[in-house]
Write a protein that holds these residues in place. Structure first.
Motif, mmCIF file in Angstrom:
data_model
loop_
_atom_site.group_PDB
_atom_site.id
_atom_site.type_symbol
_atom_site.label_atom_id
_atom_site.label_comp_id
_atom_site.label_asym_id
_atom_site.label_seq_id
_atom_site.Cartn_x
_atom_site.Cartn_y
_atom_site.Cartn_z
ATOM 1 N N TRP A 57 0.843 -1.249 -0.099
ATOM 2 C CA TRP A 57 0.132 -0.030 0.114
ATOM 3 C C TRP A 57 0.786 1.105 -0.097
ATOM 4 O O TRP A 57 1.942 1.412 0.726
ATOM 5 N N VAL A 58 0.452 2.183 -0.762
ATOM 6 C CA VAL A 58 1.080 3.622 -0.896
ATOM 7 C C VAL A 58 0.367 4.448 -0.735
ATOM 8 O O VAL A 58 -0.928 4.692 -1.329
ATOM 9 N N ILE A 59 0.520 5.676 0.092
ATOM 10 C CA ILE A 59 0.140 6.968 0.333
ATOM 11 C C ILE A 59 -0.314 7.681 -0.906
ATOM 12 O O ILE A 59 0.891 7.910 -1.555
ATOM 13 N N THR A 60 -1.166 8.227 -1.777
ATOM 14 C CA THR A 60 -1.314 8.974 -2.994
ATOM 15 C C THR A 60 -1.778 10.127 -2.694
ATOM 16 O O THR A 60 -1.738 11.068 -3.672
ATOM 17 N N CYS A 61 -2.045 10.498 -1.565
ATOM 18 C CA CYS A 61 -2.775 11.911 -1.409
ATOM 19 C C CYS A 61 -1.743 13.087 -0.681
ATOM 20 O O CYS A 61 -0.743 12.506 -0.349
ATOM 21 N N ASP A 62 -2.053 14.179 -0.727
ATOM 22 C CA ASP A 62 -1.267 15.467 -0.282
ATOM 23 C C ASP A 62 -1.677 15.370 1.225
ATOM 24 O O ASP A 62 -3.020 15.871 1.688
ATOM 25 N N LEU A 63 -0.808 15.364 1.841
ATOM 26 C CA LEU A 63 -1.289 15.354 3.206
ATOM 27 C C LEU A 63 -1.700 16.518 3.914
ATOM 28 O O LEU A 63 -2.463 16.753 4.931
ATOM 29 N N GLU A 64 -1.286 17.777 3.207
ATOM 30 C CA GLU A 64 -2.011 19.010 3.613
ATOM 31 C C GLU A 64 -3.149 19.264 3.247
ATOM 32 O O GLU A 64 -4.134 19.853 3.653
ATOM 33 N N GLN A 65 -3.910 18.424 2.528
ATOM 34 C CA GLN A 65 -5.075 18.399 1.854
ATOM 35 C C GLN A 65 -6.124 17.618 2.420
ATOM 36 O O GLN A 65 -7.380 17.977 2.362
ATOM 37 N N VAL A 66 -5.636 16.548 3.041
ATOM 38 C CA VAL A 66 -6.624 15.421 3.377
ATOM 39 C C VAL A 66 -6.964 15.641 5.015
ATOM 40 O O VAL A 66 -5.923 15.925 5.759
ATOM 41 N N THR A 67 -8.126 15.866 5.506
ATOM 42 C CA THR A 67 -8.305 15.814 6.654
ATOM 43 C C THR A 67 -8.848 14.856 7.451
ATOM 44 O O THR A 67 -9.053 13.813 6.805
ATOM 45 N N LEU A 68 -8.882 15.022 8.752
ATOM 46 C CA LEU A 68 -9.540 13.834 9.530
ATOM 47 C C LEU A 68 -10.956 13.367 9.113
ATOM 48 O O LEU A 68 -11.147 12.362 9.268
#
Length: 148
Positions: A63-74
């Motif tokens: 599994w690989v994270i594909t999102c921008d950490l700053e744009q994805v919220t809890l």
């Protein structure tokens, strides 16, 4: 009473994945969480469907994270894991004709709706990037805690 911990578990794993910088197998994630790889794959499939992770097949896959950490919220992750119940408390419905039960249920429902609204709004303000930075700050401050 059993708590639904899918949100905190997936947030934990997403920050690990972001820090790892490469694919992480379901088996490794399961070992971190003390669960079965099938449970991991089932839960991560919701995150995959939302576009936050992807799975890579074959040797060296995972599994690989594909999102921008700053744009994805809890809140985004909460929705992706199926919006589990926020509270373990609820109402009694054994005597729906009882006016006292009705009044109690109205009061409890109102309080729970208000609390849920506040909590969801708070989830909206915290990004995965913020969790990653908070980890760095705690580590730099010498807090004892492993990366597991």
């Amino acid at each position: 009473m059993r708590h639904d911990n899918r949100l905190s578990r997936m947030l934990h794993i997403l920050v690990h994945m972001a820090r790892h910088g490469g694919p992480v197998t379901s088996e490794r994630i399961a070992a971190m969480l003390g669960t079965n790889p099938v449970v991991v794959r089932r839960t991560l499939s919701g995150l995959r469907d939302a576009g936050y992770v992807r799975s890579e097949k074959g040797h060296g896959g995972g599994w690989v994270i594909t999102c921008d950490l700053e744009q994805v919220t809890l809140l985004d992750i909460y929705k992706a894991v199926g919006q589990p119940s926020l509270f373990a408390i609820g109402n009694e419905h054994s005597n729906p004709d009882c006016m006292i039960e009705q009044v109690v249920n109205l009061a409890v429902d109102d309080a729970l709706r208000e609390a849920a609204s506040v909590l969801v709004e708070r989830f909206r303000t915290i990004s995965l990037g913020e969790l990653n930075r908070l980890f760095d700050e705690r580590r730099a401050a010498g807090h004892d805690g492993s990366i597991s």
